[in-house]
Write an enzyme that holds these catalytic residues in place. Structure first.
Site, PDB file in Angstrom:
ATOM      1  N   LYS A 262      34.854  37.541  56.232  1.00 24.68           N
ATOM      2  CA  LYS A 262      35.796  38.157  57.188  1.00 24.68           C
ATOM      3  C   LYS A 262      35.112  39.239  58.001  1.00 24.68           C
ATOM      4  O   LYS A 262      35.428  39.471  59.159  1.00 24.68           O
ATOM      5  CB  LYS A 262      36.984  38.756  56.430  1.00 24.68           C
ATOM      6  CG  LYS A 262      38.161  37.839  56.288  1.00 24.68           C
ATOM      7  CD  LYS A 262      38.067  36.821  55.178  1.00 24.68           C
ATOM      8  CE  LYS A 262      37.443  35.524  55.519  1.00 24.68           C
ATOM      9  NZ  LYS A 262      37.477  34.537  54.431  1.00 24.68           N
TER      10      LYS A 262
ATOM     11  N   ALA B  53      41.150  34.043  46.022  1.00 24.02           N
ATOM     12  CA  ALA B  53      41.058  35.273  45.247  1.00 24.02           C
ATOM     13  C   ALA B  53      42.439  35.721  44.767  1.00 24.02           C
ATOM     14  O   ALA B  53      42.590  36.173  43.629  1.00 24.02           O
ATOM     15  CB  ALA B  53      40.413  36.361  46.105  1.00 24.02           C
TER      16      ALA B  53
ATOM     17  N   HIS C 226      60.202  44.412  68.671  1.00 24.02           N
ATOM     18  CA  HIS C 226      59.722  43.923  69.962  1.00 24.02           C
ATOM     19  C   HIS C 226      58.877  44.995  70.649  1.00 24.02           C
ATOM     20  O   HIS C 226      59.260  46.171  70.628  1.00 24.02           O
ATOM     21  CB  HIS C 226      60.910  43.585  70.855  1.00 24.02           C
ATOM     22  CG  HIS C 226      60.524  43.218  72.249  1.00 24.02           C
ATOM     23  ND1 HIS C 226      60.046  41.957  72.560  1.00 24.02           N
ATOM     24  CD2 HIS C 226      60.501  43.944  73.402  1.00 24.02           C
ATOM     25  CE1 HIS C 226      59.760  41.937  73.859  1.00 24.02           C
ATOM     26  NE2 HIS C 226      60.029  43.127  74.389  1.00 24.02           N
TER      27      HIS C 226
HETATM   28  P1  FAD Z   1      34.186  34.369  41.130  1.00 20.21           P
HETATM   29  O1  FAD Z   1      34.563  35.263  42.234  1.00 20.21           O
HETATM   30  O2  FAD Z   1      33.240  33.250  41.411  1.00 20.21           O
HETATM   31  O3  FAD Z   1      33.608  35.313  39.987  1.00 20.21           O
HETATM   32  C1  FAD Z   1      33.063  34.817  38.813  1.00 20.21           C
HETATM   33  C2  FAD Z   1      32.167  35.887  38.229  1.00 20.21           C
HETATM   34  O4  FAD Z   1      31.777  35.488  36.931  1.00 20.21           O
HETATM   35  C3  FAD Z   1      30.877  36.098  39.020  1.00 20.21           C
HETATM   36  O5  FAD Z   1      30.709  37.478  39.260  1.00 20.21           O
HETATM   37  C4  FAD Z   1      29.786  35.550  38.106  1.00 20.21           C
HETATM   38  O6  FAD Z   1      28.557  36.252  38.239  1.00 20.21           O
HETATM   39  C5  FAD Z   1      30.406  35.767  36.735  1.00 20.21           C
HETATM   40  N1  FAD Z   1      29.959  34.846  35.693  1.00 20.21           N
HETATM   41  C6  FAD Z   1      29.976  33.493  35.713  1.00 20.21           C
HETATM   42  N2  FAD Z   1      29.566  32.989  34.550  1.00 20.21           N
HETATM   43  C7  FAD Z   1      29.292  34.054  33.757  1.00 20.21           C
HETATM   44  C8  FAD Z   1      28.846  34.183  32.431  1.00 20.21           C
HETATM   45  N3  FAD Z   1      28.601  33.125  31.655  1.00 20.21           N
HETATM   46  N4  FAD Z   1      28.647  35.426  31.937  1.00 20.21           N
HETATM   47  C9  FAD Z   1      28.879  36.515  32.696  1.00 20.21           C
HETATM   48  N5  FAD Z   1      29.313  36.455  33.955  1.00 20.21           N
HETATM   49  C10 FAD Z   1      29.533  35.233  34.469  1.00 20.21           C
HETATM   50  N6  FAD Z   1      39.534  33.414  48.873  1.00 20.21           N
HETATM   51  C11 FAD Z   1      40.578  34.045  49.444  1.00 20.21           C
HETATM   52  O7  FAD Z   1      41.597  34.249  48.795  1.00 20.21           O
HETATM   53  N7  FAD Z   1      40.513  34.466  50.748  1.00 20.21           N
HETATM   54  C12 FAD Z   1      39.412  34.280  51.518  1.00 20.21           C
HETATM   55  O8  FAD Z   1      39.386  34.672  52.681  1.00 20.21           O
HETATM   56  C13 FAD Z   1      38.295  33.622  50.937  1.00 20.21           C
HETATM   57  N8  FAD Z   1      37.169  33.422  51.650  1.00 20.21           N
HETATM   58  C14 FAD Z   1      36.086  32.855  51.054  1.00 20.21           C
HETATM   59  C15 FAD Z   1      34.932  32.681  51.808  1.00 20.21           C
HETATM   60  C16 FAD Z   1      33.816  32.111  51.245  1.00 20.21           C
HETATM   61  C17 FAD Z   1      32.560  31.946  52.054  1.00 20.21           C
HETATM   62  C18 FAD Z   1      33.849  31.713  49.867  1.00 20.21           C
HETATM   63  C19 FAD Z   1      32.627  31.122  49.212  1.00 20.21           C
HETATM   64  C20 FAD Z   1      34.992  31.869  49.107  1.00 20.21           C
HETATM   65  C21 FAD Z   1      36.123  32.436  49.705  1.00 20.21           C
HETATM   66  N9  FAD Z   1      37.319  32.604  48.980  1.00 20.21           N
HETATM   67  C22 FAD Z   1      38.395  33.198  49.579  1.00 20.21           C
HETATM   68  C23 FAD Z   1      37.454  32.134  47.586  1.00 20.21           C
HETATM   69  C24 FAD Z   1      37.304  33.286  46.578  1.00 20.21           C
HETATM   70  O9  FAD Z   1      36.064  33.927  46.784  1.00 20.21           O
HETATM   71  C25 FAD Z   1      37.398  32.735  45.168  1.00 20.21           C
HETATM   72  O10 FAD Z   1      38.588  32.000  45.021  1.00 20.21           O
HETATM   73  C26 FAD Z   1      37.384  33.865  44.139  1.00 20.21           C
HETATM   74  O11 FAD Z   1      36.199  34.606  44.228  1.00 20.21           O
HETATM   75  C27 FAD Z   1      37.517  33.284  42.721  1.00 20.21           C
HETATM   76  O12 FAD Z   1      37.500  34.329  41.807  1.00 20.21           O
HETATM   77  P2  FAD Z   1      36.988  34.089  40.304  1.00 20.21           P
HETATM   78  O13 FAD Z   1      37.119  35.403  39.629  1.00 20.21           O
HETATM   79  O14 FAD Z   1      37.638  32.909  39.727  1.00 20.21           O
HETATM   80  O15 FAD Z   1      35.441  33.686  40.454  1.00 20.21           O
END
Ligand code: FAD
Ligand code: AMP
Length: 469
Positions: free
Chosen positions: A52, A319, A448
Site C-alpha cells: 500500500k 490480515a 454531502h
Molecule cells: P504471516 O503474516 O505470513 O506470518 C507468519 C509468521 O510466522 C511469519 O512472521 C513467519 O516468519 C513466522 N513463522 C512461520 N513458520 C514459523 C516457525 N516454524 N517458527 C517460527 N516462526 C514461524 N491482506 C490484507 O488483509 N490486506 C492487504 O492489503 C494485503 N495485501 C497483501 C499484499 C501482498 C503483496 C501480500 C503478499 C499479502 C497481502 N495480504 C493482505 C495478505 C496478508 O499479508 C496475510 O493474509 C497475512 O499476513 C496472514 O497473516 P498470518 O499471521 O497468517 O501469516
C-alpha cells in the site's frame, strides 16, 4: 522437562499470531510467541503495508502528473526509486516499533527461532545460533502463515524473476515487466509499476482478472488499466521464459505462440500455506486436500489443545481474517463459547487504481445460492466529490433480495470500484453483515458532498424511488 511454561504458545508472529498474543494477554493470559524472522509477518514486512505504501507513491506521482488540470504547475514528475524504498522502510520501521512496544507492554514473551510441535504439549524452539529450548503450554496456536507460490520454469532469482518477497527491495524499477497472475496482488503490482512508468503486461490464466470480484468491478479495473497502457492478457497459459545472454531481460512465452520481452517477471500466482517443519504429522495434525491445516469452525486442529489461524488455514488469505481468527481462538481457549466467524461477510479491499472493495454476495453468487435478486448500479461520474477529485472511473453496485413488488429487500452484497472505496466500504460492510434492508439504509442521511453518498444513492434506487440517478 521444559525450559519455560506459558498458558498459550503461538508459533508465528504475523497478524494471526500477534493478534492472538495481544488479545490473549489483554484477557490476562500468559502468552509466548515463537518467531523465526520478525514479528509483524508477511503483512508488515513483505505484504499489506509495503504494497500500500508503494501504491501511495504511485498515487502521488499521478497527482503531480495531473496537477496542471487544477491550475497548479508542478512540472514533469520524476522518480527517485531509492527514496521511494526509504519511505516504505520508514513506515515499516515505525509500525514495527509500535508493535514491539505493545508486545512488551502486554508482557508477551517473544522467543526468536523456529518453532515446532514436540510431544505432550511442548514446543521446540531452534534458535539461529544453534541453541534450543523446550516450552510447555496448555494451548498452542499455529500461525505460520504462507509463502508465495511459484511456477515451473520461473526460478526466482530476485532480479530477473521476483515474487512479492523480493519486489519490495528491488534496486531499480524495471522499464518493462510481465506480471504473471491477475489476482489482488498481481493487480496491485501492475497498477503501482504501471503508474510509476514501467511498461506492464499482465498474464492471467483465467478468463478475467480479479476472479471472485463482481464482473462489473473487474471490468472497471481492466478498462482503467487499458487507458493507462497496462496490457492485460486473460485466458493465457504461460509456457516459460528465455533470458537474454547478458540477463538484462527475458522473453516470456504465453498463449498461442505469443511472446513479451521484459526486464523483469513478477510471479503473483497466489500463496501456499507454510506447513513444513512444524512437526504436524507426529502431533496428529491433519492437512486438508489443498495442503492447509484442517480446522473446525473454531480453528481447532485435529490434535487436542492445538489451534491454527491465518494463512495456514483455508479461510480468506487476509490480515483482518487472521486477526479475527486469533481473537476467536483465545475466546475458545477461555471457554467463552464464541460464535464461529462468518467468512461470507468478509470485507475485501484491493488497493490498485481504481481501488476495489466488496462484501457479501456478487450478483452471480446470490443467484447461484437461490436468491431472487435485484441490483442497482450508480457511477462515480455522477458524484460531486469524485468530480472535484477528478477521479470519476468506477461504480457502486448493490445486490439485494427482490421483494414481491420488485424493490430491494435485504442487502446481500455491495461491490465498489473507484476512488478511496477501500475507505468507503465500512457502511456497506455493516449493511451486509447486519442484514439491513434497502429501506433501512435509504432512510439514513449521507453527508454531502462525499463519495460515500454514492452508496446511499445506489441503495435508494432499490426502493423504487431515487434522487439524482
Ligand atoms: P504471516 O503474516 O505470513 O506470518 C507468519 C509468521 O510466522 C511469519 O512472521 C513467519 O516468519 C513466522 N513463522 C512461520 N513458520 C514459523 C516457525 N516454524 N517458527 C517460527 N516462526 C514461524 N491482506 C490484507 O488483509 N490486506 C492487504 O492489503 C494485503 N495485501 C497483501 C499484499 C501482498 C503483496 C501480500 C503478499 C499479502 C497481502 N495480504 C493482505 C495478505 C496478508 O499479508 C496475510 O493474509 C497475512 O499476513 C496472514 O497473516 P498470518 O499471521 O497468517 O501469516
Ligand atoms: P490470488 O490467489 O488472488 O493472488 O491470484 C493469483 C492469480 O494468479 C489467480 O487469478 C490465478 O488464476 C492466477 N494464476 C495462477 N497460476 C497462473 C499461471 N501459471 N499463469 C497465469 N496466471 C496464473
Amino acid at each position: 522437562m521444559s525450559d519455560a511454561q506459558h498458558d498459550v504458545i503461538v508459533i508465528g508472529g504475523g497478524p494471526g499470531g500477534y493478534a492472538a498474543a495481544l488479545y490473549g494477554a489483554s484477557a490476562g493470559l500468559d502468552v509466548a510467541v515463537v518467531e523465526q524472522h520478525k514479528v509483524g509477518g508477511t503483512c508488515l514486512h513483505v505484504g499489506c503495508i509495503p504494497a500500500k505504501e508503494l501504491l501511495e507513491a504511485a498515487a502521488v506521482y499521478r497527482t503531480v502528473a495531473g496537477a496542471a488540470e487544477f491550475g497548479v504547475s508542478a512540472g514533469e514528475p520524476s522518480l527517485d526509486w531509492s527514496a521511494v524504498l526509504d519511505r516504505k522502510q520508514q513506515v515499516i520501521d515505525k509500525m514495527m516499533a509500535g508493535l514491539s512496544s505493545v508486545i512488551k507492554q502486554r508482557k508477551v514473551t517473544v522467543y526468536p527461532g523456529v518453532g515446532s510441535l514436540g510431544p505432550s504439549g511442548t514446543v521446540q524452539v531452534a534458535a539461529a545460533d544453534g541453541s534450543g529450548l523446550t516450552l510447555l503450554a496448555g494451548s498452542i496456536i499455529l500461525a505460520s502463515g504462507s509463502v508465495p507460490r511459484t511456477i515451473g520454469g520461473f526460478d526466482v532469482d530476485g532480479e530477473l524473476v521476483v515474487t512479492s518477497d523480493e519486489l519490495f527491495s528491488i534496486s531499480r524499477l524495471p522499464a518493462s515487466a510481465a506480471v504473471i497472475g491477475g489476482g489482488a496482488i498481481g493487480c496491485e503490482f501492475a497498477s503501482m509499476m504501471g503508474d510509476l512508468g514501467t511498461e506492464v503486461t499482465v498474464l492471467e490464466a483465467l478468463p478475467n482478472i480479479l476472479t471472485g470480484c463482481d464482473t462489473e468491478v473487474a471490468k472497471t479495473v481492466r478498462r482503467s488499466f487499458r487507458k493507462r497502457g497496462i496490457e492485460v492478457h486473460t485466458g493465457v497459459t504461460v509456457h516459460g521464459h528465455e533470458p537474454r545472454p547478458d540477463r538484462s531481460g527475458t522473453v516470456v512465452s504465453f498463449g498461442e505462440g505469443k511472446q513479451v520481452d521484459v526486464e523483469m517477471v513478477v510471479v503473483a500466482v497466489g500463496r501456499r500455506p507454510r506447513t513444513e517443519g512444524l512437526g504436524l504429522e507426529a502431533a496428529g495434525i491433519e492437512l486438508d486436500g489443498r495442503g492447509f491445516v484442517a480446522v473446525d469452525d473454531r480453528c481447532r486442529t485435529t490434535a487436542p489443545g492445538v489451534w491454527a489461524v491465518g494463512d495456514v488455514v483455508d479461510s480468506p488469505q487476509l490480515a483482518h481474517t487472521a486477526f479475527a481468527e486469533g481473537m476467536l481462538v483465545i475466546r475458545d481457549i477461555l471457554g467463552e463459547d464464541p460464535n464461529p466467524l462468518d467468512y461470507h461477510g468478509t470485507p475485501w479491499c484491493i488497493y490498485c487504481h481504481p481501488e476495489v472493495a466488496f462484501a457479501g454476495h456478487t450478483e452471480q453468487s446470490a443467484v447461484d445460492a437461490g436468491f431472487d435478486v435485484v441490483t442497482s448500479i450508480h457511477r462515480y461520474m455522477a458524484n460531486g466529490r469524485a468530480q472535484i477529485l477528478g477521479e470519476t472511473d468506477g461504480l457502486v453496485k448493490v445486490v439485494a433480495e427482490k421483494q414481491a413488488d420488485g424493490t430491494g429487500g435485504r442487502i446481500l452484497g455491495v461491490h465498489m470500484a473507484g476512488p478511496w472505496v477501500t475507505e468507503q466500504l465500512g457502511q456497506a460492510y455493516l449493511a451486509v453483515n447486519w442484514e439491513a434492508t434497502a429501506a433501512d439504509v435509504a432512510g439514513l442521511i449521507q453527508p454531502h458532498p462525499t463519495m460515500s453518498e454514492l452508496f446511499g444513492e445506489t441503495v435508494l434506487s432499490l426502493t423504487g424511488r431515487s434522487l439524482h440517478g
